[in-house]
Design a protein around this motif. Structure first.
Motif, PDB file in Angstrom:
ATOM      1  N   PRO A 299     -10.513  -8.062  40.596  1.00  0.00           N
ATOM      2  CA  PRO A 299      -9.089  -7.738  40.377  1.00  0.00           C
ATOM      3  C   PRO A 299      -8.254  -8.994  40.160  1.00  0.00           C
ATOM      4  CG  PRO A 299      -9.999  -6.414  42.152  1.00  0.00           C
ATOM      5  CD  PRO A 299     -11.072  -7.369  41.758  1.00  0.00           C
ATOM      6  N   ALA A 300      -8.582 -10.055  40.864  1.00  0.00           N
ATOM      7  CA  ALA A 300      -7.835 -11.304  40.650  1.00  0.00           C
ATOM      8  C   ALA A 300      -8.043 -11.817  39.234  1.00  0.00           C
ATOM      9  CB  ALA A 300      -8.280 -12.358  41.655  1.00  0.00           C
ATOM     10  N   GLY A 301      -9.264 -11.606  38.714  1.00  0.00           N
ATOM     11  CA  GLY A 301      -9.545 -12.030  37.346  1.00  0.00           C
ATOM     12  C   GLY A 301      -8.755 -11.228  36.340  1.00  0.00           C
TER      13      GLY A 301
ATOM     14  N   LEU B 189      -9.984 -26.175  42.732  1.00  0.00           N
ATOM     15  CA  LEU B 189      -8.640 -26.267  42.160  1.00  0.00           C
ATOM     16  C   LEU B 189      -8.368 -24.997  41.344  1.00  0.00           C
ATOM     17  CD1 LEU B 189      -6.123 -27.978  41.606  1.00  0.00           C
ATOM     18  CD2 LEU B 189      -7.261 -28.823  39.548  1.00  0.00           C
ATOM     19  N   THR B 190      -7.372 -24.284  41.723  1.00  0.00           N
ATOM     20  CA  THR B 190      -7.030 -23.067  40.980  1.00  0.00           C
ATOM     21  C   THR B 190      -5.835 -23.349  40.087  1.00  0.00           C
ATOM     22  OG1 THR B 190      -5.632 -22.319  42.783  1.00  0.00           O
ATOM     23  CG2 THR B 190      -7.893 -21.526  42.760  1.00  0.00           C
ATOM     24  N   ARG B 191      -5.860 -22.677  38.950  1.00  0.00           N
ATOM     25  CA  ARG B 191      -4.736 -22.833  38.034  1.00  0.00           C
ATOM     26  C   ARG B 191      -4.045 -21.481  37.873  1.00  0.00           C
ATOM     27  NH1 ARG B 191      -8.959 -25.329  35.437  1.00  0.00           N
ATOM     28  NH2 ARG B 191      -9.249 -23.413  34.267  1.00  0.00           N
ATOM     29  N   ASP B 192      -2.823 -21.554  37.437  1.00  0.00           N
ATOM     30  CA  ASP B 192      -2.093 -20.305  37.237  1.00  0.00           C
ATOM     31  C   ASP B 192      -2.571 -19.584  35.983  1.00  0.00           C
ATOM     32  OD1 ASP B 192      -0.607 -20.748  39.483  1.00  0.00           O
ATOM     33  OD2 ASP B 192       0.979 -21.838  38.425  1.00  0.00           O
TER      34      ASP B 192
ATOM     35  N   ARG C 106     -17.116 -21.842  37.640  1.00  0.00           N
ATOM     36  CA  ARG C 106     -15.750 -22.228  37.986  1.00  0.00           C
ATOM     37  C   ARG C 106     -14.900 -20.980  38.268  1.00  0.00           C
ATOM     38  NH1 ARG C 106     -15.383 -25.479  33.824  1.00  0.00           N
ATOM     39  NH2 ARG C 106     -14.174 -24.078  32.516  1.00  0.00           N
ATOM     40  N   LEU C 107     -15.063 -19.983  37.435  1.00  0.00           N
ATOM     41  CA  LEU C 107     -14.286 -18.751  37.625  1.00  0.00           C
ATOM     42  C   LEU C 107     -14.682 -18.056  38.922  1.00  0.00           C
ATOM     43  CD1 LEU C 107     -14.393 -17.390  33.958  1.00  0.00           C
ATOM     44  CD2 LEU C 107     -12.374 -18.226  35.179  1.00  0.00           C
ATOM     45  N   GLU C 108     -15.977 -18.103  39.227  1.00  0.00           N
ATOM     46  CA  GLU C 108     -16.434 -17.462  40.462  1.00  0.00           C
ATOM     47  C   GLU C 108     -15.904 -18.202  41.685  1.00  0.00           C
ATOM     48  OE1 GLU C 108     -20.692 -17.268  41.125  1.00  0.00           O
ATOM     49  OE2 GLU C 108     -20.439 -15.288  42.022  1.00  0.00           O
ATOM     50  N   LYS C 109     -15.890 -19.523  41.557  1.00  0.00           N
ATOM     51  CA  LYS C 109     -15.372 -20.325  42.656  1.00  0.00           C
ATOM     52  C   LYS C 109     -13.896 -20.019  42.903  1.00  0.00           C
ATOM     53  CE  LYS C 109     -15.013 -25.180  44.022  1.00  0.00           C
ATOM     54  NZ  LYS C 109     -15.135 -26.567  43.533  1.00  0.00           N
ATOM     55  N   ASN C 110     -13.176 -19.698  41.824  1.00  0.00           N
ATOM     56  CA  ASN C 110     -11.755 -19.372  41.950  1.00  0.00           C
ATOM     57  C   ASN C 110     -11.518 -17.893  42.224  1.00  0.00           C
ATOM     58  OD1 ASN C 110     -11.085 -22.020  41.472  1.00  0.00           O
ATOM     59  ND2 ASN C 110     -10.850 -21.728  39.260  1.00  0.00           N
ATOM     60  N   GLY C 111     -12.614 -17.155  42.341  1.00  0.00           N
ATOM     61  CA  GLY C 111     -12.489 -15.746  42.718  1.00  0.00           C
ATOM     62  C   GLY C 111     -12.100 -14.837  41.584  1.00  0.00           C
TER      63      GLY C 111
END
Lengths: 110, 500
Positions: A82-84, A1-4, A52-57
């Motif tokens: 870059p997404a982070g 689950l990704t959040r904005d 969790r952050l890695e899973k969301n890229g």
């Protein structure tokens, strides 16, 4: 689950990684949050958030070499993708917009 | 505070619960060099808690499964603890036929048996967990299926497994080629893929442990194990027709009805020196109690109506010198021959008085001392009934306000004191050997008059020092009411004695 947007803890972790640079692994990340962020952290929680952050890229990790002071266990180095970085900026903009015009928190008075 | 060497247990927990997170373990160890041991413990425990919560949230089925299995194992092990303690009791009864009906030692074995059962559970759980970390119930069922078909299951990785955990699972248990397991949602057999492959030693170990647990449970149920005590007792102490009993008989025995009108309790009955047994105005209940281990009257139940009313004088003699235990054996045979006496023993829960140490530091009172070795030796061959003061070793002198004893066990003291209240006494002092004691109290308050519930413990009566208070102050002992398991002799049948 990704959040904005990031949670405050996730934001602190990403900022800590960015501040540390290439030597960002669990111990310095936790130390950076404690010294700069002014809150105590549990390393297990840091790793849970990093997973969790890695899973969301938003972060990427790589395994380093084992060292004796760690009982022969390897380090896991993290870097912000870059997404982070984009997520940090988005969160910052959102927070800035929210702060703007709030009299109670402007001018250093509460 | 620094911790050059981190706590081993904390590290062990870390490796056990977070085996696939080597970097976290390394970070904790590295950081702990500048922190306290308490900090490391807090970090380890919170990390484990976090892992459990995350796993429970992302994949709740194994957690529910593990909880149910744990509860089932707990129930199973509780039953096994009873089985183990019953078996120990059974073996002891076979070795010594006199004590089982007298004391509640059966329950003394329950705690060690429980500990052993839990140790066994840990080992079994370790084996099962070692080879079936991901799917315990399903894997055990799968092994049963494989055993039946002579095949083994090919592992198919869990649908929702992370790559790291799948690799960990493979590394832990299935490195030798024959992988096993089922898919997360594949409890249904038609989803299990099978193929012939080599046996895995670990699989067989787990299979055998499961088989042992199941078979032992079924065997225990089939044998009605909780009744082992009764079975053993019925076989051993009350076997009135045993071979040993037939060989041990009095040379001469006279049994006559007593018409003197004595109403002294159950009468007098006791082995005597010279291989003799004397009973004066003794009821059948008194005789039975004496024959089966010096039981008190309330420990003998059942029997015909005249068991408490008809009284008998017995004068019996055996050849040569005999010990009190041998004479009691002969009395059993005599009762079986002349009274057609049949009985069995069983354990019953009932109100008792427990003799315990009064002080937390286990210090004895000034008037309770271990007997000297010579007295202890004399007490082993003591024949009750001797007159005189002080009493011989092994005997009591009980007055209205004083008790003197030499070479008596705490078990005997508990039974004597509690017997006055009409309850069995159980020794919970943990004191072995025999003791000398003098006890004085100034109140006439007896146990039978003690307030119910408190049993008068520690209370002064209106006119002086109660027996209970004297026990605590002078002997360092305490007599407390409670419920306990007590050996009871049940008279199944008896007939009026045949003439001499």
């Amino acid at each position: 689950l990704t959040r904005d947007y990031l949670t405050d803890f996730e934001l602190m972790i990403l900022l800590a990684i960015l501040r540390i640079g290439e030597e960002a692994y669990g111990v310095p990340i936790a130390r950076e949050i404690e010294t700069t962020g002014g809150r105590s952290v549990v390393l297990g929680a840091v790793y849970a958030a990093l997973d969790r952050l890695e899973k969301n890229g938003l972060v990427a990790s790589s395994i380093g070499d084992p060292t004796p002071e760690r009982g022969g266990r390897a380090k896991r180095f993290f870097r912000v993708t870059p997404a982070g970085v984009k997520a940090v900026r988005q969160t910052r903009r959102a927070l800035t917009r929210l702060w703007t015009g709030v009299a109670q928190v402007e001018g250093g008075r509460v | 505070v620094t911790t050059p060497q981190p706590p081993r247990l904390a590290v062990s927990l870390l490796e056990r619960w977070l085996p696939d997170n080597e970097p976290l373990a390394g970070d904790l160890l590295e950081a702990s060099r500048e922190r306290s041991a308490a900090w490391l413990w807090r970090q380890v425990l919170l990390a484990i808690l976090g892992r459990v919560l995350v796993q429970g949230r992302t994949n709740p089925r194994p957690m529910v499964e593990a909880t149910l299995v744990s509860l089932a194992m707990l129930a199973l092990l509780g039953f096994h603890a009873v089985v183990a303690s019953s078996l120990i009791n059974h073996l002891l009864v076979l070795n010594d036929t006199t004590w089982a009906g007298v004391t509640g030692r059966y329950h003394d074995w329950q705690m060690p048996a429980t500990m052993l059962s839990f140790l066994a559970a840990v080992l079994i759980g370790r084996e099962i967990g070692r080879f079936h970390r991901d799917h315990r119930i399903a894997a055990v069922l799968a092994f049963l299926q494989r055993q039946r078909d002579g095949q083994c299951l090919r592992q198919s990785l869990p649908l929702h497994s992370e790559p790291a955990s799948a690799a960990g699972s493979s590394r832990r248990g299935t490195a030798n080629g024959c992988r096993h397991g089922v898919r997360h949602r594949a409890v249904r057999w038609n989803r299990i893929e099978e193929e012939r492959c080599q046996d895995v030693p670990g699989d067989r170990v787990a299979m055998r442990t499961a088989a042992v647990v199941i078979c032992s449970t079924l065997a225990a149920v089939a044998l009605q194990t909780p009744d082992f005590t009764q079975v053993a007792a019925a076989q051993a102490p009350a076997s009135t027709g045993g071979a040993a009993d037939r060989q041990e008989t009095f040379e001469v025995a006279s049994i006559r009805r007593d018409f003197s009108g004595t109403q002294l309790g159950g009468g007098l009955a006791a082995p005597q020196p010279g291989g003799r047994f004397i009973a004066l105005g003794a009821t059948l209940r008194r005789l039975a109690g004496d024959a089966y281990g010096d039981l008190q009257l309330h420990q003998v139940t059942g029997g015909p109506p005249w068991a408490d009313s008809d009284r008998f004088n017995i004068n019996a003699r055996a050849e040569g010198q005999r010990s009190p235990a041998e004479i009691r054996h002969m009395l059993r045979t005599l009762l079986a021959d002349r009274f057609k006496f049949v009985a069995h023993t069983e354990m019953r829960e009932m109100p008792v008085y427990m003799l315990t140490l009064a002080r937390a530091d286990r210090r004895l009172g000034s008037k309770l001392r271990p007997s000297d070795p010579k007295c202890a030796e004399e007490a082993r061959n003591f024949f009750p009934g001797a007159l005189g003061f002080p009493p011989p070793c092994g005997d009591f002198r009980l007055g209205a306000r004083a008790l003197t004893a030499r070479g008596v066990s705490m078990d005997a003291l508990a039974r004597l004191l509690a017997g006055r209240a009409g309850r069995p006494g159980i020794d919970r002092t943990g004191l072995d050997g025999v003791y000398d004691l003098e006890l004085e109290w100034s109140s006439d308050l007896g146990l039978e008059q003690a307030p119910r519930g408190s049993a008068g413990a520690g209370e002064l009566s209106a006119d002086g020092l109660s027996l209970f208070t004297a026990l605590q102050e002078q002997l360092g002992l305490k007599l407390e009411p409670g419920r306990g398991s007590v050996g009871i002799l049940v008279i199944d049948s008896a007939e009026p004695p045949t003439p001499d």
